[in-house]
Design a protein around this motif. Structure first.
Motif, mmCIF file in Angstrom:
data_model
loop_
_atom_site.group_PDB
_atom_site.id
_atom_site.type_symbol
_atom_site.label_atom_id
_atom_site.label_comp_id
_atom_site.label_asym_id
_atom_site.label_seq_id
_atom_site.Cartn_x
_atom_site.Cartn_y
_atom_site.Cartn_z
ATOM 1 N N GLU A 33 0.826 -1.195 0.000
ATOM 2 C CA GLU A 33 0.000 0.000 0.000
ATOM 3 C C GLU A 33 0.866 1.252 0.000
ATOM 4 O OE1 GLU A 33 -2.594 -0.394 3.328
ATOM 5 O OE2 GLU A 33 -3.570 -2.153 2.514
ATOM 6 N N GLN A 34 1.772 1.316 -0.965
ATOM 7 C CA GLN A 34 2.686 2.449 -1.080
ATOM 8 C C GLN A 34 1.899 3.704 -1.448
ATOM 9 O OE1 GLN A 34 5.506 1.993 -4.236
ATOM 10 N NE2 GLN A 34 6.889 3.487 -3.371
ATOM 11 N N TRP A 35 2.338 4.846 -0.890
ATOM 12 C CA TRP A 35 1.702 6.104 -1.252
ATOM 13 C C TRP A 35 1.755 6.270 -2.760
ATOM 14 C CZ3 TRP A 35 3.903 10.255 2.607
ATOM 15 C CH2 TRP A 35 3.330 10.047 3.862
ATOM 16 N N SER A 36 0.691 6.811 -3.325
ATOM 17 C CA SER A 36 0.694 7.050 -4.765
ATOM 18 C C SER A 36 -0.210 8.230 -5.112
ATOM 19 C CB SER A 36 0.259 5.799 -5.535
ATOM 20 O OG SER A 36 -1.058 5.441 -5.213
ATOM 21 N N TYR A 37 0.071 8.770 -6.283
ATOM 22 C CA TYR A 37 -0.694 9.882 -6.836
ATOM 23 C C TYR A 37 -1.002 9.547 -8.287
ATOM 24 C CZ TYR A 37 1.078 12.508 -2.830
ATOM 25 O OH TYR A 37 1.383 12.928 -1.558
ATOM 26 N N ILE A 38 -2.109 10.054 -8.778
ATOM 27 C CA ILE A 38 -2.424 9.944 -10.202
ATOM 28 C C ILE A 38 -2.781 11.337 -10.695
ATOM 29 C CG2 ILE A 38 -4.845 9.322 -9.776
ATOM 30 C CD1 ILE A 38 -4.580 7.540 -12.344
ATOM 31 N N CYS A 39 -2.180 11.711 -11.838
ATOM 32 C CA CYS A 39 -2.395 13.038 -12.428
ATOM 33 C C CYS A 39 -2.652 12.881 -13.923
ATOM 34 C CB CYS A 39 -1.165 13.925 -12.227
ATOM 35 S SG CYS A 39 -0.724 14.225 -10.504
ATOM 36 N N ASP A 40 -3.156 13.945 -14.537
ATOM 37 C CA ASP A 40 -3.414 13.917 -15.974
ATOM 38 C C ASP A 40 -2.139 13.798 -16.793
ATOM 39 O OD1 ASP A 40 -6.128 14.106 -15.517
ATOM 40 O OD2 ASP A 40 -6.232 16.258 -15.922
#
Length: 116
Positions: A33-40
């Motif tokens: 459950e590693q920190w993650s981000y999703i962007c355009d």
């Protein structure tokens, strides 16, 4: 199907270790459950790093604003048939892995970017 005595002993050892708590299966689950981000979009500036921009969202407890203080992944929203992009940001120092300013952008330090 017959199992060899060595395999039976190995499986018994693993079962015994799990039953006594010697193996941290819960720790393994948390590691995924590693920190993650999703962007355009993801850009790669000339310095080592990555910048995610446009409608960025955090997941798995990643902060939405301020410093990012652990390793994280930055994903680009994929639009078929284009491949997605992912940046793995391992940080410039022990305390500086990136900076979040959602939903506008995420700056990652010490990142490598690849297509998936």
């Amino acid at each position: 199907m017959r199992m060899s005595p060595v395999r039976i002993a190995l499986l018994a050892g693993v079962f015994l270790a799990a039953a006594t708590g010697s193996i941290g299966f819960a720790g393994v689950a948390r590691a995924e459950e590693q920190w993650s981000y999703i962007c355009d979009d993801i850009e790669e500036p000339e310095q080592v790093g990555a910048i995610g921009s446009g409608h960025c969202e955090a997941s798995n407890g990643a902060p939405s604003a301020g410093p990012i203080k652990q390793k994280f992944r930055l994903h680009k929203r994929g639009v078929a048939p284009k491949p997605g992009m992912t940046a793995v940001c391992e940080g410039a120092t022990k305390d500086a892995y990136g900076e979040a300013s959602l939903p506008a952008k995420v700056d990652g330090f010490g990142c490598y970017v690849y297509e998936n």
